[in-house]
Scaffold this motif. Structure first.
Motif, short mmCIF file in Angstrom:
data_model
loop_
_atom_site.label_atom_id
_atom_site.label_comp_id
_atom_site.label_asym_id
_atom_site.label_seq_id
_atom_site.Cartn_x
_atom_site.Cartn_y
_atom_site.Cartn_z
N TRP A 100 -3.70 -2.83 0.22
CA TRP A 100 -2.89 -1.83 0.91
C TRP A 100 -3.80 -0.84 1.60
O TRP A 100 -4.72 -0.30 0.97
CB TRP A 100 -2.00 -1.05 -0.07
N PRO A 101 -3.56 -0.53 2.87
CA PRO A 101 -4.30 0.57 3.50
C PRO A 101 -3.89 1.90 2.86
O PRO A 101 -2.87 1.98 2.15
CB PRO A 101 -3.86 0.50 4.96
N ARG A 102 -4.67 2.93 3.12
CA ARG A 102 -4.49 4.22 2.43
C ARG A 102 -3.06 4.73 2.50
O ARG A 102 -2.52 5.23 1.52
CB ARG A 102 -5.45 5.25 3.06
N SER A 103 -2.41 4.58 3.66
CA SER A 103 -1.08 5.15 3.84
C SER A 103 0.02 4.35 3.16
O SER A 103 1.16 4.80 3.11
CB SER A 103 -0.76 5.25 5.34
N GLN A 104 -0.30 3.18 2.60
CA GLN A 104 0.73 2.32 2.03
C GLN A 104 0.49 1.98 0.57
O GLN A 104 1.10 1.06 0.03
CB GLN A 104 0.85 1.04 2.86
N ILE A 105 -0.39 2.70 -0.10
CA ILE A 105 -0.66 2.42 -1.51
C ILE A 105 0.60 2.67 -2.32
O ILE A 105 1.20 3.74 -2.22
CB ILE A 105 -1.82 3.29 -2.03
N SER A 160 -8.57 -5.41 7.01
CA SER A 160 -8.82 -5.38 5.57
C SER A 160 -10.29 -5.17 5.24
O SER A 160 -10.65 -5.06 4.06
CB SER A 160 -8.32 -6.67 4.91
N GLY A 213 -8.57 1.95 1.41
CA GLY A 213 -7.36 1.48 0.74
C GLY A 213 -7.66 0.93 -0.63
O GLY A 213 -8.74 1.16 -1.20
N ASP A 252 -10.27 1.31 -5.56
CA ASP A 252 -9.86 2.19 -4.48
C ASP A 252 -11.10 2.53 -3.67
O ASP A 252 -12.00 3.23 -4.14
CB ASP A 252 -9.23 3.46 -5.05
N GLN A 309 -8.99 3.54 8.87
CA GLN A 309 -7.66 3.87 8.37
C GLN A 309 -7.72 4.57 7.01
O GLN A 309 -6.71 4.70 6.33
CB GLN A 309 -6.79 2.62 8.27
#
Length: 650
Positions: A558-563, A531, A542, A453, A539
């Motif tokens: 995955w970016p932070r908002s989509q983990i 990425s 991630g 992470d 962003q």
């Protein structure tokens, strides 16, 4: 096509979907496909009479490739809009006889559809269906018509729209849809996509599609005859029926299913997702096909809270409500109802319980098995205990000196701030950069999942950050480079390095030969957009996941908002993530023995054999001079911020 063939001249080779009187259902995850992108699937009257520009007998209503034919756009979409369009061709299909603009058109746009919408939030997966109702009054009757009902639903909300009926241009398409048309799935981009997404993207400028992976899966095409009001959930003595609260109609006019008592609705709207033969992906606990960029939609609420009780104890084997099936304790009935004898805090089923146990002496049902603990958990103050500090000369001839643990602590290059680990470097000192290279104290074999992470990775001219692993006697035991970027790149390079005899002829591969040769070659693919580099940092960073099994090596980002929630909860389950952005398969092309005893590695290099030999540099010396110049300190973000590194059994 209806079988594996490249013979596009023979019309019998094409699979023609007959959608009149049918319902098409699918699950969609747009995953950030935004302004300028067009994720779409549509029907066309292939094959054309002659081969087109691409030799495959393709045709559509805008004559792309040179051939024209009737077209029905089931869905054209990005995260700002979804559009359904009918395109007729009258007589012999030519540019002048085909309706390239379309009529009728049905649109889903903000505020009912879009990023963050309270109805359909396009940052999350949603379900889509299109039902074609045939109104047939007799052979050749001019009143015969089609009505198309589109439903988009997510969680317990749905948007339902329709077009067609008497006098509609859709009726000219009736016979084509009944006879069958060929399904095309496509993803394209344009700087002038405002005809689709202008509501959310505005006008007067060139759009830039980010090209994020989109997932369209869990497809079903079923007969409308399989669907009736009996599929609505029963509730006591209530009559379950089709009911349109706007028109008070009780016929199946495309409205949703309501449970009614004496003509009054008593239960929430039920999105029509329980057709015979179809179960939405979220009802089985599986993620939508593809990226797993976000959790699948929660199931719609289909019943009121518990209304009846039965004599039982928690954990007893009982009969499921409205079914002859049995369940016991923390289980789900076949239709998704929660078992009546489940413990009161059990929430693992897609539907609420219709009954519960009445016994006051209930005993708790067995708790589910605990989630597997990580085999390695490096975070916070204990992060440093996982690693050795590499201090040998840089093998890739970078302008860098890797420091020891003591020197890293003394210079403040290694810190922990609010649980976040900082790995820094000393650019702009008129000397080679002092930096950190960490190598795991433990070696790992196949059968492991590596998670990292990252809040911030190094970025800027001269930088060469990497998250990777390698085996002894390099390259004989392989190297897995999950993350590498150089200079100002915003897309990572993901690469395997091996000894002779490993080839990866896979989609997106830049060089299929993984043989390391002189140390600079390997089989390489590009990661997703944003990425790496500054775009990744902007962003919020991630998570990267690298899974290494006997099957091969799979990598997700995955970016932070989509983990995924299972990762956040510390219970990673790769079966729910969808397709990785790269899968390197093992087999005759590359035996799994090429990879053994991997050491996990994090480092920040500068210039060297890669970052110093590509644009904008004419030489490594020019790059070295840039990173050593104090005037350039603000231009170089030579540090990592890491929340954790974890290793699980795969």
């Amino acid at each position: 096509m209806n079988h594996d063939t490249t013979d596009y001249q023979d019309a019998s080779n094409f699979e023609k979907l007959q959608v009149a009187g049918q319902t098409l259902i699918t699950t969609i995850a747009l995953n950030g496909a935004s302004c300028g992108c067009n994720v779409n699937f549509f029907l066309v009257n292939m094959p054309a009479e002659t081969p087109g520009e691409y030799g495959d007998y393709y045709c559509d209503a805008n004559c792309v490739g040179g051939n024209c034919c009737a077209e029905f756009d089931l869905a054209e979409m990005n995260n700002q809009a979804l559009q359904i369009t009918n395109h007729n061709c009258y007589g012999y299909p030519t540019k002048s006889s085909c309706d390239g603009n379309g009529d009728p058109v049905m649109r889903f746009v903000p505020p009912e559809f879009g990023p963050g919408s309270d109805t359909i939030d396009t940052t999350q997966p949603f379900n889509y269906s299109l039902t074609f109702h045939q109104n047939i009054y007799g052979d050749g009757d001019p009143n015969n018509n089609l009505v198309a009902y589109a439903r988009v639903w997510q969680h317990d909300t749905a948007v339902v729209k329709s077009f067609g009926g008497q006098g509609s241009a859709l009726n000219s398409q009736w016979q084509n849809l009944a006879d069958g048309m060929v399904l095309v799935v496509d993803y394209w981009e344009s700087g002038s996509m405002q005809w689709l997404d202008g509501t959310g993207c505005g006008y007067g400028y060139e759009e830039q599609c980010g090209g994020e992976l989109a997932d369209v899966g869990n497809w079903k095409l079923i007969s409308n005859d399989q669907e009736d009001a009996a599929d609505c959930p029963s509730q006591g003595s209530c009559k379950c029926d089709w009911f349109n609260p706007d028109t008070m109609a009780t016929a199946d006019d495309g409205s949703e299913c309501w449970c009614r008592c004496g003509g009054c609705k008593v239960s929430p709207l039920v999105p029509r997702c329980s057709w015979s033969g179809y179960t939405p992906s979220w009802a089985t606990g599986a993620a939508p096909a593809g990226a797993g960029a976000a959790p699948a939609p929660a199931p719609p609420a289909t019943t009121a809270d518990t209304a009846t009780t039965i004599a039982c104890k928690v954990g007893d084997t009982v009969t499921c409500p409205n079914s002859t099936a049995e369940c016991a304790g923390n289980q789900c009935c076949p239709n998704g109802d929660t078992c009546p004898s489940a413990s009161s805090n059990f929430t693992g089923c897609s539907k609420k319980r219709l009954a519960t146990c009445s016994g006051s002496s209930s005993t708790a049902a067995p708790s589910p098995a605990p989630a597997p603990a990580p085999l390695l958990d490096c975070q916070g103050e204990s992060f440093i205990d996982c690693w050795n500090f590499f201090t040998a000369p840089d093998p890739t001839e970078g302008d860098v000196v890797y420091v020891s643990k003591d020197e890293a602590l003394e210079l403040g290059l290694y810190q922990v701030n609010d649980g976040v680990v900082l790995l820094n470097s000393t650019v702009g000192q008129w000397t080679p950069v002092k930096s950190i290279r960490l190598e795991s104290k433990e070696r790992f074999s196949e059968g492991h999942l590596f998670l990292i992470d990252i809040k911030h990775m190094p970025a800027g001219l001269g930088t060469w950050p990497a998250w990777w692993s390698y085996g002894p006697d390099w390259p004989n035991n392989g190297e897995i480079d999950t993350i590498e970027t150089v200079n100002v790149e915003n897309i990572v390079q993901t690469t395997l390095h091996t000894s002779y005899g490993c080839n990866m002829d896979i989609p997106g591969i830049i060089n299929p030969d993984c043989n390391a040769e002189s140390g600079h070659e390997g089989c390489q693919v590009e990661g997703p957009n944003n990425s790496g580099g500054a775009a990744f940092n902007d962003q919020g960073g991630g998570v990267y996941a690298t899974q290494w099994t006997s099957e091969g090596i799979k990598i997700w980002m995955w970016p932070r908002s989509q983990i995924p929630q299972d990762i956040t909860a510390g219970e990673p389950d790769s079966l729910t993530w969808g397709e990785p952005y790269v899968f390197f398969p093992f087999g005759a092309n590359c035996p799994s023995t090429h990879f053994q005893d991997q050491v996990l590695t994090i480092n920040t290099d500068f210039c060297g054999d890669w970052a110093g030999e590509v644009s904008p540099w004419d030489s490594k010396a020019e790059c070295d001079g840039f990173v050593q110049d104090p005037n350039n300190i603000p231009k170089i973000q030579g540090y990592w911020q890491i929340n954790y590194v974890k290793v699980f059994a795969a």
